[in-house]
Design an enzyme around this catalytic site. Sequence first.
Site, mmCIF file in Angstrom:
data_model
loop_
_atom_site.group_PDB
_atom_site.id
_atom_site.type_symbol
_atom_site.label_atom_id
_atom_site.label_comp_id
_atom_site.label_asym_id
_atom_site.label_seq_id
_atom_site.Cartn_x
_atom_site.Cartn_y
_atom_site.Cartn_z
ATOM 1 N N LYS A 90 0.863 -1.180 0.000
ATOM 2 C CA LYS A 90 0.000 0.000 0.000
ATOM 3 C C LYS A 90 0.892 1.219 0.000
ATOM 4 C CE LYS A 90 -4.017 2.082 0.538
ATOM 5 N NZ LYS A 90 -3.692 2.780 -0.722
ATOM 6 N N GLN A 111 7.364 3.853 3.745
ATOM 7 C CA GLN A 111 5.962 3.430 3.810
ATOM 8 C C GLN A 111 5.786 2.139 4.618
ATOM 9 O OE1 GLN A 111 3.857 5.465 1.516
ATOM 10 N NE2 GLN A 111 2.235 4.775 2.872
ATOM 11 N N LYS A 126 5.281 1.799 -3.200
ATOM 12 C CA LYS A 126 5.175 3.166 -3.722
ATOM 13 C C LYS A 126 5.393 3.105 -5.222
ATOM 14 C CE LYS A 126 4.666 7.483 -2.368
ATOM 15 N NZ LYS A 126 3.893 8.038 -1.243
ATOM 16 N N GLY A 165 -2.888 8.311 -4.021
ATOM 17 C CA GLY A 165 -2.266 9.518 -4.542
ATOM 18 C C GLY A 165 -1.003 9.901 -3.785
ATOM 19 N N ASP A 166 -0.286 10.870 -4.317
ATOM 20 C CA ASP A 166 0.866 11.509 -3.669
ATOM 21 C C ASP A 166 1.083 12.790 -4.471
ATOM 22 O OD1 ASP A 166 3.212 10.938 -1.629
ATOM 23 O OD2 ASP A 166 4.219 11.666 -3.409
ATOM 24 N N ASN A 241 -2.327 19.103 -1.491
ATOM 25 C CA ASN A 241 -3.330 18.412 -0.680
ATOM 26 C C ASN A 241 -2.974 18.435 0.811
ATOM 27 O OD1 ASN A 241 -3.856 15.405 0.557
ATOM 28 N ND2 ASN A 241 -5.647 16.273 -0.439
ATOM 29 N N SER A 377 -6.909 5.702 3.998
ATOM 30 C CA SER A 377 -6.980 4.810 2.834
ATOM 31 C C SER A 377 -7.376 3.408 3.282
ATOM 32 C CB SER A 377 -5.625 4.743 2.130
ATOM 33 O OG SER A 377 -5.458 5.848 1.267
HETATM 34 P P1 NDP Z 1 0.629 17.905 -3.998
HETATM 35 O O1 NDP Z 1 1.075 17.565 -5.364
HETATM 36 O O2 NDP Z 1 -0.821 18.086 -3.729
HETATM 37 O O3 NDP Z 1 1.389 19.220 -3.492
HETATM 38 C C1 NDP Z 1 2.774 19.265 -3.396
HETATM 39 C C2 NDP Z 1 3.152 20.651 -2.968
HETATM 40 O O4 NDP Z 1 4.549 20.681 -2.668
HETATM 41 C C3 NDP Z 1 2.930 21.690 -4.043
HETATM 42 O O5 NDP Z 1 2.655 22.914 -3.449
HETATM 43 C C4 NDP Z 1 4.285 21.703 -4.755
HETATM 44 O O6 NDP Z 1 4.570 22.895 -5.453
HETATM 45 C C5 NDP Z 1 5.197 21.565 -3.563
HETATM 46 N N1 NDP Z 1 6.469 21.009 -4.021
HETATM 47 C C6 NDP Z 1 6.674 19.803 -4.597
HETATM 48 N N2 NDP Z 1 7.957 19.644 -4.897
HETATM 49 C C7 NDP Z 1 8.551 20.772 -4.502
HETATM 50 C C8 NDP Z 1 9.886 21.227 -4.544
HETATM 51 N N3 NDP Z 1 10.860 20.454 -5.072
HETATM 52 N N4 NDP Z 1 10.161 22.447 -4.006
HETATM 53 C C9 NDP Z 1 9.172 23.203 -3.472
HETATM 54 N N5 NDP Z 1 7.895 22.837 -3.422
HETATM 55 C C10 NDP Z 1 7.598 21.646 -3.931
HETATM 56 O O7 NDP Z 1 1.242 16.758 -3.049
HETATM 57 P P2 NDP Z 1 0.793 16.337 -1.586
HETATM 58 O O8 NDP Z 1 0.322 17.532 -0.837
HETATM 59 O O9 NDP Z 1 -0.080 15.152 -1.711
HETATM 60 O O10 NDP Z 1 2.180 15.817 -0.985
HETATM 61 C C11 NDP Z 1 3.073 16.660 -0.254
HETATM 62 C C12 NDP Z 1 4.006 15.813 0.581
HETATM 63 O O11 NDP Z 1 3.231 15.004 1.497
HETATM 64 C C13 NDP Z 1 4.871 14.804 -0.196
HETATM 65 O O12 NDP Z 1 6.114 14.655 0.476
HETATM 66 C C14 NDP Z 1 4.085 13.511 -0.075
HETATM 67 O O13 NDP Z 1 4.910 12.374 -0.256
HETATM 68 C C15 NDP Z 1 3.584 13.632 1.354
HETATM 69 N N6 NDP Z 1 2.444 12.794 1.684
HETATM 70 C C16 NDP Z 1 1.267 12.889 0.990
HETATM 71 C C17 NDP Z 1 0.194 12.116 1.334
HETATM 72 C C18 NDP Z 1 -1.130 12.266 0.690
HETATM 73 O O14 NDP Z 1 -2.093 11.664 1.197
HETATM 74 N N7 NDP Z 1 -1.280 13.051 -0.354
HETATM 75 C C19 NDP Z 1 0.300 11.085 2.394
HETATM 76 C C20 NDP Z 1 1.552 11.136 3.131
HETATM 77 C C21 NDP Z 1 2.578 11.940 2.748
HETATM 78 P P3 NDP Z 1 4.630 22.893 -7.077
HETATM 79 O O15 NDP Z 1 3.192 22.824 -7.508
HETATM 80 O O16 NDP Z 1 5.321 24.150 -7.439
HETATM 81 O O17 NDP Z 1 5.408 21.649 -7.499
#
Ligand code: NDP
Length: 445
Positions: A90, A111, A126, A165-166, A241, A377
């Site tokens: 997962k 994970q 992943k 998602g991620d 997110n 999830s």
């Molecule tokens: P999203 O795609 O919804 O958002 C990612 C955000 O982070 C955007 O604002 C993006 O900006 C920014 N970002 C990504 N890469 C960079 C970078 N190199 N430098 C600066 N800003 C960056 O992703 P999520 O919110 O889902 O995920 C965010 C984090 O949370 C990740 O590490 C993910 O692995 C982790 N996570 C997510 C889960 C989930 O349920 N969604 C669960 C557990 C962990 P831009 O649009 O400019 O790229």
Amino acid sequence: MASRVEEVYAQVVHRNPAEPEFHQAVHEVLETLGPAIEKHPKYSDYALLERLVEPERQIIFRVPWIDDEGKVQVNRGYRVEFNSALGPYKGGLRFHRSVNRNIIKFLGFEQIFKNALTGQGIGGGKGGSDFDPHGKSDNEVMRFCQSFMTELYRHIGHLTDVPAGDIGVGGREIGYLFGQYKRLTNRFEAGVLTGKGLGWGGSLVRTEATGYGTVMFAESMMQTRNESLDGATVVVSGSGNVAIYAVEKAQQLGAKPVTISDSSGWVYDPEGIDLELLKQVKEVERGRVSDYASRKAGAEFRTESNVWSVDCDVALPCATQNELNEEDARTLVKNGCKVVSEGANMPSTPEAIEIFQDSKLLYAPGKAANAGGVTTSALEMQQNASRAKWTFERAEEALSRIMKDIHDDCLATAEEYGAPGDYVLGANITGFTRVADAMLEHGVI
Ligand code: NDP
């Protein structure tokens, strides 16, 4: 590190060259396992550690698709099925230009322990692609997702491997992926993906879960010191997110989040983030944080420095790996920050973590603090299996209870191993022992 784990780490570096984030994630776990191995020598038998750091299966595939100009584009797809000792693999799918095998392996390794911490009977995996959804039309995203699933479908299933998602993969992408899976298999197998739409098998609170859980974890940490988020100033990085729903829950608990960011810069909004505007810009318009700043009086868009330079009580890194370095950690500590709760995966560098741990600040690693997403999830899978639909309140109550359990389990383990308050050791050893015990009982496989 004790010599046994040092040996295993050296092998990981040798056998997985040029994979720095994977090395970092493995190092972070192994360096805390010494006390568990010392207390229970069975954990170094049967090459348990060597098997733990080797994915059970790694799939890499070509993803050809046709863009809106009629040109053929070729991306690379990945799914790393890391460990199934506790249940079906997962873990999410990440679509971002920086994705490669190293990134997917680091995320898959994290994970395993995160999922074990939830107590929900799920293994670790992943996946993702170096496809960059920024600036792509809906039709391009759909064609890409259909091509990606045309290979992935043969490797997944509700009892085998359940992606979600991620970064870069939200409700729209999960919809297209599910549609193609259903078409290829001729099965409405709801439990094969999570993060689904509410009308076709999704769970209430899944969208909010990771950000909410990260803030709930911060609140639990503060309660150990008889403090709370009420009235606290919070800095948040990211604007996706996780960040959006971290802002929402922080506000519900009486705190004031004052920053958001993306890869082009960050916003300082001293009066507090306007959540409705943030959702409108990011979720509806798929815009940038600079668009938010241009529409909010008093908010400033900045490209110098970063969100960690702002005075705060609580810091929530919610963007990406290694986004908070040694200097940022020093700044946070100097400015009196009391709590760091990681919404992103591995956002703090090892040097930053060392600074947090040498200070009085409370620090929770992502594998514990952001486990709310995968927890919900698993609750979505539960609802799919029983064809039930929980209310928002029921799902949020379950999330809150599980986040509290994860917090308390981490603290209890840290205490048991003589490191009170060390959430890193607590999370790693709790997750590790659950997985390791199951692996030992399954024999050498
Ligand atoms: P999203 O795609 O919804 O958002 C990612 C955000 O982070 C955007 O604002 C993006 O900006 C920014 N970002 C990504 N890469 C960079 C970078 N190199 N430098 C600066 N800003 C960056 O992703 P999520 O919110 O889902 O995920 C965010 C984090 O949370 C990740 O590490 C993910 O692995 C982790 N996570 C997510 C889960 C989930 O349920 N969604 C669960 C557990 C962990 P831009 O649009 O400019 O790229």
